[in-house]
Scaffold this motif. Structure first.
Motif, short mmCIF file in Angstrom:
data_model
loop_
_atom_site.label_atom_id
_atom_site.label_comp_id
_atom_site.label_asym_id
_atom_site.label_seq_id
_atom_site.Cartn_x
_atom_site.Cartn_y
_atom_site.Cartn_z
N LEU A 105 2.28 9.08 -0.34
CA LEU A 105 3.66 9.30 -0.81
C LEU A 105 4.39 8.00 -1.07
O LEU A 105 5.58 8.01 -1.37
CB LEU A 105 4.43 10.15 0.21
CG LEU A 105 4.00 11.62 0.29
CD1 LEU A 105 4.77 12.33 1.39
CD2 LEU A 105 4.19 12.32 -1.04
N THR A 106 3.71 6.86 -0.97
CA THR A 106 4.33 5.57 -1.23
C THR A 106 4.66 5.47 -2.71
O THR A 106 3.80 5.68 -3.56
CB THR A 106 3.36 4.43 -0.84
OG1 THR A 106 2.94 4.62 0.49
CG2 THR A 106 4.01 3.08 -1.00
N ASN A 107 5.93 5.15 -3.03
CA ASN A 107 6.36 5.08 -4.43
C ASN A 107 5.69 3.94 -5.16
O ASN A 107 5.54 2.84 -4.63
CB ASN A 107 7.88 4.91 -4.52
CG ASN A 107 8.61 6.17 -4.11
OD1 ASN A 107 8.06 7.27 -4.19
ND2 ASN A 107 9.84 6.02 -3.68
N LEU A 108 5.30 4.21 -6.39
CA LEU A 108 4.75 3.20 -7.28
C LEU A 108 5.17 3.58 -8.69
O LEU A 108 4.61 4.50 -9.29
CB LEU A 108 3.22 3.15 -7.18
CG LEU A 108 2.55 2.09 -8.06
CD1 LEU A 108 2.91 0.69 -7.57
CD2 LEU A 108 1.05 2.27 -8.05
N GLY A 109 6.16 2.91 -9.21
CA GLY A 109 6.70 3.26 -10.53
C GLY A 109 7.33 4.64 -10.49
O GLY A 109 8.10 4.96 -9.59
N SER A 110 6.96 5.50 -11.43
CA SER A 110 7.53 6.84 -11.47
C SER A 110 6.75 7.81 -10.60
O SER A 110 7.16 8.95 -10.42
CB SER A 110 7.55 7.36 -12.91
OG SER A 110 6.22 7.49 -13.38
N GLY A 111 5.60 7.38 -10.07
CA GLY A 111 4.77 8.28 -9.27
C GLY A 111 4.57 7.75 -7.86
O GLY A 111 5.37 6.98 -7.35
N SER A 112 3.49 8.16 -7.25
CA SER A 112 3.14 7.73 -5.91
C SER A 112 1.80 7.01 -5.96
O SER A 112 0.98 7.26 -6.83
CB SER A 112 3.01 8.94 -4.98
OG SER A 112 4.26 9.58 -4.86
N ARG A 113 1.60 6.12 -5.01
CA ARG A 113 0.39 5.31 -4.98
C ARG A 113 -0.84 6.17 -4.69
O ARG A 113 -0.79 7.10 -3.90
CB ARG A 113 0.52 4.24 -3.90
CG ARG A 113 -0.59 3.22 -3.91
CD ARG A 113 -0.35 2.13 -2.90
NE ARG A 113 0.91 1.45 -3.08
CZ ARG A 113 1.12 0.42 -3.92
NH1 ARG A 113 0.13 -0.01 -4.65
NH2 ARG A 113 2.30 -0.15 -4.01
N GLY A 114 -1.93 5.85 -5.37
CA GLY A 114 -3.20 6.54 -5.17
C GLY A 114 -4.33 5.63 -5.59
O GLY A 114 -4.11 4.59 -6.21
N GLY A 115 -5.54 6.01 -5.26
CA GLY A 115 -6.67 5.20 -5.65
C GLY A 115 -7.97 5.94 -5.39
O GLY A 115 -7.98 7.02 -4.81
N THR A 116 -9.06 5.33 -5.85
CA THR A 116 -10.38 5.93 -5.67
C THR A 116 -11.31 4.92 -5.02
O THR A 116 -11.07 3.72 -5.05
CB THR A 116 -10.98 6.36 -7.02
OG1 THR A 116 -11.10 5.21 -7.86
CG2 THR A 116 -10.15 7.42 -7.69
N ARG A 117 -12.39 5.45 -4.44
CA ARG A 117 -13.44 4.61 -3.85
C ARG A 117 -14.78 5.21 -4.22
O ARG A 117 -15.03 6.39 -3.98
CB ARG A 117 -13.29 4.57 -2.34
CG ARG A 117 -14.39 3.74 -1.67
CD ARG A 117 -14.26 3.68 -0.19
NE ARG A 117 -14.36 5.04 0.35
CZ ARG A 117 -13.96 5.37 1.56
NH1 ARG A 117 -13.41 4.48 2.35
NH2 ARG A 117 -14.10 6.60 1.99
#
Length: 171
Positions: A105-117
């Motif tokens: 839920l950490t804000n990043l621009g207009s969305g929320s932070r996410g990533g892949t591994r």
């Protein structure tokens, strides 16, 4: 009692008589080390150009991108898509059964932070996500949409990337 002391003394003397000094003797000749090894001949080194590779089968053909299926453009969703909340998306998801996606839920621009591994293809560039209606939009670090998924069942999402690669999220 005297016999007892005599026997103890004899045992001690015999025990010590069996010991010998094993330390290095500094009085010996110190220059008697191992003989140095003789050098071996080395063949001369040659230089020059390598011949060009022969045959076109040395490398596999480059993959071709498949066109998205009709009616399944990025952003399109099934008519029976279920409602979702941002909070229900937070956490770890398995992508196509082969890699992981992490949503916060950490804000990043207009969305929320996410990533892949461990993912391959476009999803390696994923940096953020957001819920838009009944869809989850997956975006790169610059905010460009990489793909979208929609809820098909509890803890199950289906969708595709912008190039038409199908995405399946599950927990």
């Amino acid at each position: 009692m005297q016999l007892r002391y005599a026997m103890t003394g004899l045992v001690v003397v015999l025990s010590l008589a069996g010991c010998q000094r094993t330390a290095y003797d500094y009085s010996s000749n110190a220059s008697t080390g191992p003989a140095p090894l003789t050098a071996q001949p080395v063949p001369s080194v040659q230089g020059g150009q390598l011949p060009p590779p022969t045959g076109s089968s040395q490398f596999p053909a480059a993959p071709t991108t498949t066109a998205p299926m009709p009616g399944a453009e990025p952003g399109a969703m099934a008519a029976n898509a279920l409602d979702i909340t941002k909070e229900s998306m937070v956490g770890s998801w398995r992508v196509n059964g082969s890699c992981d996606m992490f949503l916060t839920l950490t804000n990043l621009g207009s969305g929320s932070r996410g990533g892949t591994r461990g993912c391959v293809g476009e999803l390696t560039a994923m940096g953020s996500w957001e819920v838009a209606g009944k869809q989850v939009l997956l975006k790169d670090r610059s905010g460009n949409q990489l793909g979208s998924v929609y809820k098909t069942a509890d803890n199950r999402f289906q969708g595709q990337t912008s190039t038409g690669q199908s995405i399946s999220l599950s927990r």
